[in-house]
Design a protein around this motif. Structure first.
Motif: not given
Length: 167
Positions: A88, A90, A93-94, A99, A102
Motif C-alpha cells: 500500500m 499511503t 493519504l497521510e 489516516f 492508520w
C-alpha cells in the motif's frame, strides 16, 4: 475495515501464545541446567557400574513455539505487515485526518513483527490449508480468529468471495 479488525483483535493476546513443551530424559555429562532425576541417575550408575559422579539423568524441558497455530498466526501477521508496509502506498493519504488511526495501526503491526518474542521464535514455514483448518478448531479464540482471517484473505486473493464475506 479488514486490517483494522485484524490488528486490534490479536495484538494484546499474542503474548499469551501457546507453546509446546517436550520433556527429554537422558544421561548428561555436561553442565546441568535442568532438574536431576535422582532415582534414574542412581539406577543408571548401578547398571553401568560407574563411579563417575559427573553422570546424571535429567528431565530437560524443551520449549517449542513451532506449533501449527503459532505458524498460522505468524503467517497472518506477516501478511498484514506485507499489505500495510509494502503493497500500500499511503503517501497521498497521510494528509487526511482519518489516516491518523492508520498510523497507529502501522505502528502496532511493526512492533508485533519486530519486537514480539513469541512471534519471533516461530519459524517461517509454508502454511497449508490443512494447517488453517486445524487452527480453526483450536480452543483459543485468538487462533480461531487468525485462521478465519487468513482463510478469508486467501479466498479473496483467489477471487472466490461472496457479498457476505466482503462485509
Amino acid at each position: 475495515m479488514f486490517p483494522k479488525r485484524i490488528v486490534h483483535a490479536p495484538s494484546p493476546l499474542i503474548s499469551k501464545a501457546a507453546l509446546q513443551i517436550a520433556y527429554d530424559s537422558g544421561k548428561l555429562s555436561r553442565p546441568i541446567k535442568c532438574r536431576i532425576n535422582w532415582p534414574n541417575t542412581i539406577q543408571g550408575r548401578i547398571k553401568i557400574n560407574s563411579r563417575d559422579k559427573t553422570i546424571f539423568t535429567c528431565n530437560e524441558s524443551i520449549r517449542n513455539y513451532n506449533i501449527i497455530e503459532n505458524i498460522v498466526l505468524k503467517e497472518l501477521i506477516r501478511t498484514i505487515y506485507s499489505i500495510v508496509f509494502k503493497r500500500m502506498d499511503t503517501t497521498n493519504l497521510e494528509k487526511y485526518d482519518y489516516f491518523e488511526e492508520w498510523k497507529e495501526l502501522k505502528g502496532i503491526v511493526s512492533e508485533i513483527m519486530r519486537k514480539n518474542v513469541y512471534i519471533f521464535r516461530v519459524d517461517d514455514s509454508k502454511v497449508t490449508n490443512r494447517m488453517i483448518q486445524k487452527a480453526l478448531s483450536h480452543q483459543n479464540s485468538l487462533y480461531r480468529y487468525a485462521a478465519k482471517l487468513l482463510l478469508t484473505y486467501r479466498e479473496i486473493m483467489k477471487a472466490r468471495y461472496d457479498r457476505e464475506m466482503l462485509q
